[in-house]
Scaffold this motif. Sequence first.
Motif, PDB file in Angstrom:
ATOM      1  N   PRO A   1      64.619  13.395  49.410  1.00  0.00           N
ATOM      2  CA  PRO A   1      63.716  14.325  50.098  1.00  0.00           C
ATOM      3  C   PRO A   1      62.304  13.770  50.151  1.00  0.00           C
ATOM      4  N   PRO A   2      61.485  14.200  51.154  1.00  0.00           N
ATOM      5  CA  PRO A   2      60.157  13.609  51.328  1.00  0.00           C
ATOM      6  C   PRO A   2      59.261  13.760  50.110  1.00  0.00           C
ATOM      7  N   GLN A   3      59.472  14.807  49.328  1.00  0.00           N
ATOM      8  CA  GLN A   3      58.625  15.012  48.150  1.00  0.00           C
ATOM      9  C   GLN A   3      59.104  14.180  46.960  1.00  0.00           C
ATOM     10  N   GLY A   4      60.182  13.344  47.165  1.00  0.00           N
ATOM     11  CA  GLY A   4      60.713  12.539  46.080  1.00  0.00           C
ATOM     12  C   GLY A   4      61.675  13.371  45.243  1.00  0.00           C
ATOM     13  N   ILE A   5      62.161  12.768  44.145  1.00  0.00           N
ATOM     14  CA  ILE A   5      63.095  13.471  43.270  1.00  0.00           C
ATOM     15  C   ILE A   5      62.289  14.199  42.208  1.00  0.00           C
ATOM     16  N   LYS A   6      62.498  15.467  42.047  1.00  0.00           N
ATOM     17  CA  LYS A   6      61.759  16.263  41.048  1.00  0.00           C
ATOM     18  C   LYS A   6      62.748  16.806  40.024  1.00  0.00           C
ATOM     19  N   LEU A   7      62.297  16.838  38.771  1.00  0.00           N
ATOM     20  CA  LEU A   7      63.181  17.333  37.716  1.00  0.00           C
ATOM     21  C   LEU A   7      62.938  18.808  37.425  1.00  0.00           C
ATOM     22  N   THR A   8      61.904  19.375  38.014  1.00  0.00           N
ATOM     23  CA  THR A   8      61.591  20.788  37.806  1.00  0.00           C
ATOM     24  C   THR A   8      62.366  21.632  38.813  1.00  0.00           C
ATOM     25  N   PRO A   9      62.462  22.980  38.581  1.00  0.00           N
ATOM     26  CA  PRO A   9      63.060  23.815  39.624  1.00  0.00           C
ATOM     27  C   PRO A   9      62.287  23.638  40.923  1.00  0.00           C
ATOM     28  N   ARG A  10      62.919  24.014  42.034  1.00  0.00           N
ATOM     29  CA  ARG A  10      62.334  23.717  43.336  1.00  0.00           C
ATOM     30  C   ARG A  10      60.984  24.382  43.547  1.00  0.00           C
ATOM     31  N   HIS A  11      60.728  25.506  42.868  1.00  0.00           N
ATOM     32  CA  HIS A  11      59.524  26.271  43.201  1.00  0.00           C
ATOM     33  C   HIS A  11      58.290  25.892  42.382  1.00  0.00           C
ATOM     34  N   TYR A  12      58.416  25.029  41.392  1.00  0.00           N
ATOM     35  CA  TYR A  12      57.184  24.524  40.786  1.00  0.00           C
ATOM     36  C   TYR A  12      57.281  23.025  40.509  1.00  0.00           C
ATOM     37  N   ALA A  13      56.127  22.376  40.440  1.00  0.00           N
ATOM     38  CA  ALA A  13      56.129  20.924  40.283  1.00  0.00           C
ATOM     39  C   ALA A  13      54.848  20.477  39.594  1.00  0.00           C
ATOM     40  N   TYR A  14      54.958  19.404  38.848  1.00  0.00           N
ATOM     41  CA  TYR A  14      53.788  18.816  38.189  1.00  0.00           C
ATOM     42  C   TYR A  14      53.183  17.757  39.094  1.00  0.00           C
ATOM     43  N   LEU A  15      51.879  17.717  39.125  1.00  0.00           N
ATOM     44  CA  LEU A  15      51.184  16.723  39.943  1.00  0.00           C
ATOM     45  C   LEU A  15      50.289  15.916  39.003  1.00  0.00           C
ATOM     46  N   LYS A  16      50.652  14.650  38.808  1.00  0.00           N
ATOM     47  CA  LYS A  16      49.861  13.816  37.888  1.00  0.00           C
ATOM     48  C   LYS A  16      48.712  13.180  38.656  1.00  0.00           C
TER      49      LYS A  16
ATOM     50  N   LEU B   1      51.287  22.285  39.188  1.00  0.00           N
ATOM     51  CA  LEU B   1      50.651  22.189  37.873  1.00  0.00           C
ATOM     52  C   LEU B   1      49.971  20.828  37.775  1.00  0.00           C
ATOM     53  N   VAL B   2      48.660  20.839  37.731  1.00  0.00           N
ATOM     54  CA  VAL B   2      47.894  19.582  37.718  1.00  0.00           C
ATOM     55  C   VAL B   2      47.855  19.062  36.280  1.00  0.00           C
ATOM     56  N   VAL B   3      48.337  17.837  36.077  1.00  0.00           N
ATOM     57  CA  VAL B   3      48.376  17.283  34.726  1.00  0.00           C
ATOM     58  C   VAL B   3      47.799  15.866  34.681  1.00  0.00           C
ATOM     59  N   SER B   4      47.396  15.499  33.491  1.00  0.00           N
ATOM     60  CA  SER B   4      46.891  14.150  33.200  1.00  0.00           C
ATOM     61  C   SER B   4      46.619  14.147  31.699  1.00  0.00           C
ATOM     62  N   GLN B   5      46.040  13.052  31.186  1.00  0.00           N
ATOM     63  CA  GLN B   5      45.648  13.099  29.774  1.00  0.00           C
ATOM     64  C   GLN B   5      44.295  13.781  29.638  1.00  0.00           C
ATOM     65  N   ASP B   6      43.474  13.694  30.668  1.00  0.00           N
ATOM     66  CA  ASP B   6      42.115  14.247  30.611  1.00  0.00           C
ATOM     67  C   ASP B   6      41.695  14.598  32.049  1.00  0.00           C
ATOM     68  N   THR B   7      42.054  15.790  32.453  1.00  0.00           N
ATOM     69  CA  THR B   7      41.840  16.195  33.849  1.00  0.00           C
ATOM     70  C   THR B   7      40.353  16.235  34.213  1.00  0.00           C
ATOM     71  N   SER B   8      39.501  16.621  33.260  1.00  0.00           N
ATOM     72  CA  SER B   8      38.056  16.706  33.553  1.00  0.00           C
ATOM     73  C   SER B   8      37.481  15.346  33.922  1.00  0.00           C
ATOM     74  N   ALA B   9      38.125  14.270  33.417  1.00  0.00           N
ATOM     75  CA  ALA B   9      37.560  12.927  33.624  1.00  0.00           C
ATOM     76  C   ALA B   9      38.007  12.315  34.936  1.00  0.00           C
ATOM     77  N   TYR B  10      38.736  13.058  35.760  1.00  0.00           N
ATOM     78  CA  TYR B  10      39.279  12.483  36.998  1.00  0.00           C
ATOM     79  C   TYR B  10      38.169  11.798  37.810  1.00  0.00           C
ATOM     80  N   GLY B  11      38.372  10.543  38.139  1.00  0.00           N
ATOM     81  CA  GLY B  11      37.419   9.813  38.977  1.00  0.00           C
ATOM     82  C   GLY B  11      36.354   9.045  38.216  1.00  0.00           C
ATOM     83  N   VAL B  12      36.221   9.264  36.901  1.00  0.00           N
ATOM     84  CA  VAL B  12      35.179   8.557  36.131  1.00  0.00           C
ATOM     85  C   VAL B  12      35.364   7.048  36.257  1.00  0.00           C
TER      86      VAL B  12
END
Length: 464
Positions: free
Chosen positions: A142-157, A202-213
């Motif tokens: 599928p265009p969104q790739g293979i996801k391991l979560t249920p179809r209605h939610y997804a993590y975005l790294k 669900l937006v995830v990372s190790q340190d979301t506040s630092a995005y772009g530093v």
Amino acid sequence: MSDAISPAALSSAPAPKVGFVSLGCPKALTDAELILTQLSAEGYQTSKSYDGADLVIVNTCGFIDDAVKESLDAIGEALAENGKVIVTGCLGAREGDQGGNLVRQMHPSVLAVTGPHATHEVMEAVHSHLPKPHDPFVDLVPPQGIKLTPRHYAYLKISEGCNHRCTFCIIPSMRGDLVSRPIGDVLGEAHKLFEAGVKELLVVSQDTSAYGVDVKYRTGFWNGQPVKTRLLDLVRRLGELARPYGAWVRLHYVYPYPHVDEVIPLMAEGLVLPYLDVPLQHSHPDVLRRMKRPASGEKNLERIARWRELCPEIVVRSTFIAGFPGESDAEFEDLLAFVREARIDRAGCFAYSPVTGAAANGLPDPVPDALREERRVRFMAVAEEVSTQKLRSRIGADMQVLVDHAPALGRKGGVGRSYADAPEIDGVVRLLAPQKISKTLKVGEFTRARIVDTDGHDLVALPI
Ligand code: SF4
């Protein structure tokens, strides 16, 4: 030994052909290589001329006046020869004298304009004007790739790695320093996920506040528009992308730096969920210093109070460590007082446990195992008291609930979550059997329910 077979070779139709004109410096050249690589990987034919091309990409330079003229001439020539032109590169990011985009002003008939480092946006423009050839190897994906979560939610790294060196953590030694994903790629992935039916991102990372530093908040491109690689711009764009789909955007791992305050009004506006997952780990400044925590000098109580002022419905989730080396009784009491005073809605706690290779293992005065566990249990009792009080204050309210389970076509009720509950880590909303048949009590749908009771960390609600 077998020869590689190109996707185009397996398809009877000739592969669509893209002409490519590249001007400018070595950085522009690498951009061109990335685009050409992607085009080939997707089965397009590429050529350096307009001959027989279905569409032309002009990679421009905007450094000096001569280069601007050369680029504008090349676009004009491509339009005259072929007519279907996508412009990318530095000139694509330039403003005209009266504002607006220079390329669009000079050549209004171009199909799309992006700035530099914009492989993703260029490919999106190519896809919309010259559909991808059928690829028997990957078209079942599928265009969104293979996801391991249920179809209605997804993590975005949004990034990988971390610039901090918390003494209890070995992630930076395994994953390296922070590397932010290009904002165009992140937004492109989010868009695909919403298109595929994702209702909660669900937006995830190790340190979301630092995005772009790490990239000095570089300007990237999305849909031909410049966008800065930084938290505020990312959150605003994600909220705007989610809005037409009625989807939720939830932020995780946000450290309480001052610039996070700018994001709270977007929550108050309803653009993203008023929910912040802030891993605080402790309250006492001396423990935070021993932990070498990011934002350890911030006045977290005041910061959280300010967030609640700006957005009263905000839910704050956090995790804490009890029994960190050297934690005194007074420091632990400080932690309990903090959870009460900050009214942390959702708090998790771990008894400190050494990780092989972590610097904290060498700290003096380890807390005995049994005491660490005892403190964790005491902490959780206080956290539950705070959380229950907050949950009880919701009784009587009508809330939007995203349904995760709905057996028997929803006739027997189900389980869902409100904005205050992230999947897997928070409580849930237990939905009672509806009094009349509900069209929205289905997995992956939003339904409305009246809160009638609480049950531990969960709410009990009647679908309305
Ligand atoms: S715990 Fe500290 S070092 Fe580890 S990933 Fe989080 S911020 Fe980075």
